[in-house]
Design an enzyme around this catalytic site. Structure first.
Site, PDB file in Angstrom:
ATOM      1  N   ASP A  48      24.053 -47.563  23.017  1.00 26.24           N
ATOM      2  CA  ASP A  48      25.260 -47.037  22.388  1.00 26.24           C
ATOM      3  C   ASP A  48      26.465 -47.729  23.026  1.00 26.24           C
ATOM      4  O   ASP A  48      26.434 -48.073  24.205  1.00 26.24           O
ATOM      5  CB  ASP A  48      25.340 -45.525  22.606  1.00 26.24           C
ATOM      6  CG  ASP A  48      26.589 -44.927  22.000  1.00 26.24           C
ATOM      7  OD1 ASP A  48      26.823 -45.128  20.803  1.00 26.24           O
ATOM      8  OD2 ASP A  48      27.343 -44.274  22.747  1.00 26.24           O
ATOM      9  N   ASP A  68      24.990 -41.419  25.816  1.00 30.74           N
ATOM     10  CA  ASP A  68      25.559 -40.390  26.687  1.00 30.74           C
ATOM     11  C   ASP A  68      26.162 -39.212  25.944  1.00 30.74           C
ATOM     12  O   ASP A  68      26.583 -38.253  26.576  1.00 30.74           O
ATOM     13  CB  ASP A  68      26.638 -41.006  27.587  1.00 30.74           C
ATOM     14  CG  ASP A  68      27.894 -41.374  26.808  1.00 30.74           C
ATOM     15  OD1 ASP A  68      27.781 -41.684  25.605  1.00 30.74           O
ATOM     16  OD2 ASP A  68      28.988 -41.337  27.407  1.00 30.74           O
ATOM     17  N   CYS A 111     -10.204 -33.187  47.654  1.00 30.24           N
ATOM     18  CA  CYS A 111     -10.481 -34.322  46.766  1.00 30.24           C
ATOM     19  C   CYS A 111     -10.049 -33.981  45.351  1.00 30.24           C
ATOM     20  O   CYS A 111      -9.627 -32.867  45.051  1.00 30.24           O
ATOM     21  CB  CYS A 111     -11.959 -34.681  46.788  1.00 30.24           C
ATOM     22  SG  CYS A 111     -13.011 -33.412  46.058  1.00 30.24           S
ATOM     23  N   CYS A 157     -11.609 -30.986  43.645  1.00 35.05           N
ATOM     24  CA  CYS A 157     -11.016 -29.691  44.013  1.00 35.05           C
ATOM     25  C   CYS A 157      -9.876 -29.359  43.052  1.00 35.05           C
ATOM     26  O   CYS A 157      -9.758 -28.228  42.565  1.00 35.05           O
ATOM     27  CB  CYS A 157     -10.479 -29.734  45.441  1.00 35.05           C
ATOM     28  SG  CYS A 157     -11.721 -29.960  46.726  1.00 35.05           S
ATOM     29  N   ASP A 167      24.226 -38.758  20.374  1.00 37.72           N
ATOM     30  CA  ASP A 167      23.128 -39.664  20.710  1.00 37.72           C
ATOM     31  C   ASP A 167      21.799 -38.924  20.855  1.00 37.72           C
ATOM     32  O   ASP A 167      20.738 -39.563  20.873  1.00 37.72           O
ATOM     33  CB  ASP A 167      23.413 -40.400  22.030  1.00 37.72           C
ATOM     34  CG  ASP A 167      24.622 -41.313  21.931  1.00 37.72           C
ATOM     35  OD1 ASP A 167      24.827 -41.902  20.855  1.00 37.72           O
ATOM     36  OD2 ASP A 167      25.349 -41.434  22.928  1.00 37.72           O
TER      37      ASP A 167
END
Length: 729
Positions: free
Chosen positions: A414, A618, A21, A24, A622
């Protein structure tokens, strides 16, 4: 958004056994965090996995977990076999429990008050209590030594109370026995646990699928001979062959041949991608029709497939901030339930109920309050959501990303490499209408390509590529001369051919006509770069090039709008070019002529307006803006720096991945909220009913098991999330 440290903290992963559970998991977390050198510890109950940060001794961590009553071992990825083994072990215990409990129930219903019937049910239920229910008893005992109460405590105390009271009744002959109640509770809980384990196995199947679908062998060239070797033995720099219909053994670069590659395994994109000499290929993807010779660049844990699996595993081991509430509640829930059960029992005795009658509702309280559903609510949703994301080429870093995604109302894109392809392409070839038919578009393009094949400029490469794509044979040129930023000349056959700006052509006495001048102005108005091609004192034609838009960009912008986000394009290009591209994409707001170092300022400006900003890019330039944004999304074709600074990584370069990622993150978060609501509502509603005797222990056990299964089943609905296509939800 949190920035990441320059140096990574060492991380140890442990596979855990014995958790039943959420309490635990909380217990193990506390134990691990107390160990010397540990800076942070995170236990994922659904994945049965711990991630421990810090300079630590693994053996000492394993020993500490063992002292707490659980088992640990160094973690290995994709634990599908372990999960299946655990489910099989639980199912065996369930079968024994069911085989003995069913006749015990029948005997109890038919001849309940008979002493011999009580004795027989005692015999039948004893193996159920002490063998089938042994995992609960063992765990409860170990936790009790540390003063900790968990779900196992509730099950152990409830069933032992019913069992021991029934044994006393059988011996003394006074009262009613509840052996069948204890047996039924254990049987139903084991059945619920089995369903839970099998469902959790389905939830974590994405990582196993990724790793299992990789190639097993490679056709390596050694001393001029083809040799089949295990992929694990491949070394960077080795050359291997890939025949039609075979999987690519590992990441590499194509050195010979061309083919279409099905990359859907890692990108989620269904259309194959053409690959030729110099292109990168990903291990585990499928070669469609051509033969390829590939040089291995990355092997083993460094491959894209392995990195994706690692990112998904890290995300599945993370916690959403909303789970902190659930963890705090789970930490105090079991002791509170024990007090409620004790109070229920005491209240029954005070109002004059027999011990057996007072015991039944208290046992029901113990059983129905098992907080499994609360422990599963968040991690299982994250497991399914991030796994589904991996199948669609969307890698989500962790649970906190899910919460931030729900409030995004502005998306900054971008331009170069995100909205556009990121490389120049010839879009138009115009011919002087007054040249008397002495040349056509093909002649103009070939002449320009002959001159430009000696140049390394991106525009020159686009011209040469366009001529080759049309199947043209490009003649040799001599005497190549170039003036940077203006143009170039060379001798092609009997002609001196000039390629460049109008001023460059004018300096060399090449005359143009008004029709070409008008066409040039129109093309430049579309945001294209236009230059002339001429010989024999005349401008024979114009060539226009542009960084063309990705086919999916307009659909992606429309999809983002359906998610309620304003879309902003950010670029260093001049305003005219930027607005032309934005208009084609359907973007109204443009921030142009932004220097790389000022992109982060543009994101801050939007945040100052009260916007919650996602940024997609990318490139290296950036990365600061991705880190500043509330949600950073890196296009997978970009640089490692951009990917490292982001919260979500798109394995492919399709811009539709951006709205797909945001929608998936939002739906996963919504699923977590639903799971937590139902888990809390279940306990809040049923504990009072159990306390007043409206829910008997057997129904409580069934309801407890069903609550866990319902949470997992709800999370599995995330497997049905589909990529966005042009605004459709």
């Amino acid at each position: 958004m949190d920035t990441r440290p320059a140096t990574e903290t060492p991380v140890v992963e442990l596979d855990l056994e014995g958790m039943t559970c959420a309490s635990c998991a909380t217990r193990i977390e506390k134990v691990l965090r107390r160990q010397e050198g540990v800076t942070d510890a995170n236990v994922n109950f659904a994945a049965e996995r711990a991630r421990v940060a810090g300079d630590v001794d693994v053996d000492r961590l394993i020993e500490a977990v063992a002292k707490a009553g659980y088992r640990a071992r160094p973690g290995k990825p994709a634990r599908g076999d372990a999960a299946s083994a655990a489910a099989r072990a639980v199912f065996r215990r369930f079968l024994v429990a069911a085989a003995l409990t069913v006749p015990a129930m029948a005997i109890a219903m038919i001849v309940a008050e008979s002493r011999w019937a009580m004795a027989l049910t005692w015999i039948l239920v004893t193996p159920v209590q002490f063998w089938s229910g042994w995992p609960f008893l063992r765990s409860a005992s170990l936790n009790a030594r540390h003063g900790v109460a968990t779900m196992d405590t509730l099950v152990a105390v409830g069933t032992l109370a019913a069992y021991l009271y029934s044994a006393w009744v059988t011996v003394t002959g006074h009262g009613h026995a509840y052996f069948e109640t204890a047996g039924t509770i254990i049987t139903l809980i084991l059945l619920g646990k089995y369903f839970e384990l099998t469902s959790r196995g389905r939830a974590s199947a994405a990582i196993r699928m990724l790793l299992e679908r990789g190639a097993k062998q490679a056709r390596v060239l050694r001393d001029g001979q083809e040799v089949m070797v295990d992929v694990a033995l491949l070394q960077p720099g080795e050359v291997f062959l890939v025949k039609p219909g075979e999987k690519i053994a590992t990441d590499g670069i194509v050195r010979a041949g061309s083919s279409a590659i099905d990359e859907s395994l890692v990108t989620g994109e269904s259309l194959p991608r053409e690959k030729s000499v110099g292109d990168e290929v990903i291990g585990g993807t499928m070669n469609a029709h051509g033969a390829l010779t590939v040089e291995a660049t990355k092997v083993g844990a460094d491959t894209a497939l392995a990195q994706i699996a690692r990112l998904v595993e890290e995300a599945q081991g993370s916690k959403a901030p909303i789970q902190r509430l659930a963890d705090r509640v789970a930490g105090v829930f079991v002791p509170v339930v024990l007090l409620i059960a004790a109070g229920t029992f005491a209240a029954g005795l005070l109002q004059g109920d027999p011990v057996g009658d007072a015991l039944v509702p208290s046992v029901a309280v113990l059983i129905i309050a098992c907080p499994c559903a609360m422990g599963l609510a968040t991690p299982v949703a994250i497991m399914v959501g991030t796994g589904r994301g991996a199948q669609m080429g969307v890698l989500i870093r962790g649970g906190d990303v899910l919460e931030r995604s729900r409030s995004i109302d502005a998306v900054v894109l971008d331009k170069t490499g995100t909205i556009t392809e990121g490389r120049m392409r010839v879009t138009d070839v115009e011919v002087d209408p007054w040249n008397g038919g002495s040349s056509d578009a093909g002649d103009v393009l070939i002449a320009a390509a002959a001159v430009e094949q000696s140049s390394e400029h991106p525009i020159a490469a686009a011209v040469v590529r366009a001529a080759r794509d049309r199947g043209a044979t490009i003649p040799a040129a001599t005497g190549f001369e170039a003036i940077g930023g203006s143009g170039a000349r060379a001798t092609v056959g009997p002609r001196d051919v000039f390629v460049g700006r109008a001023s460059y052509l004018g300096d060399h006495a090449l005359m143009s006509c008004s029709e070409l001048d008008e066409r040039k102005a129109a093309l430049e108005g579309q945001g294209k770069t236009v230059f002339g091609v001429g010989w024999d004192r005349r401008v024979r034609g114009l060539i226009a090039v542009a960084d063309t838009m990705k086919a999916s960009s307009p659909a992606a912008v429309a999809a983002l709008r359906t998610l309620g986000a304003d879309v902003v394009m950010l670029t260093g290009d001049n305003e005219a070019t930027a607005k032309a591209i934005a208009a084609q994409a359907g973007i109204a707001r443009v921030v142009a002529e932004v220097l790389p170092q000022h992109k982060v300022d543009a994101v801050r400006a939007l945040q100052a307006e009260g916007k919650r900003v996602a940024m997609a890019g990318d490139g290296v330039n950036d990365a600061p803006a991705l880190a500043q944004a509330d949600l950073g999304i890196a296009i997978g074709s970009g640089t490692d720096v951009a990917i490292e600074a982001s919260d979500i990584t798109l394995v492919g370069d399709d811009l539709l991945g951006v709205p797909t990622a945001i929608r998936l993150a939002r739906r996963t978060y919504r699923n977590i909220v639903q799971n937590l609501f139902w888990a809390f509502a279940y306990n809040v509603a049923l504990i009072p009913l159990a306390a007043v005797g409206k829910v008997d222990p057997m129904l409580a056990a069934l309801a407890m098991g069903l609550s866990s299964v319902s949470v997992v089943t709800n999370a599995l609905r995330l497997k049905r999330v589909r990529p966005m296509t042009g605004g459709k939800r």
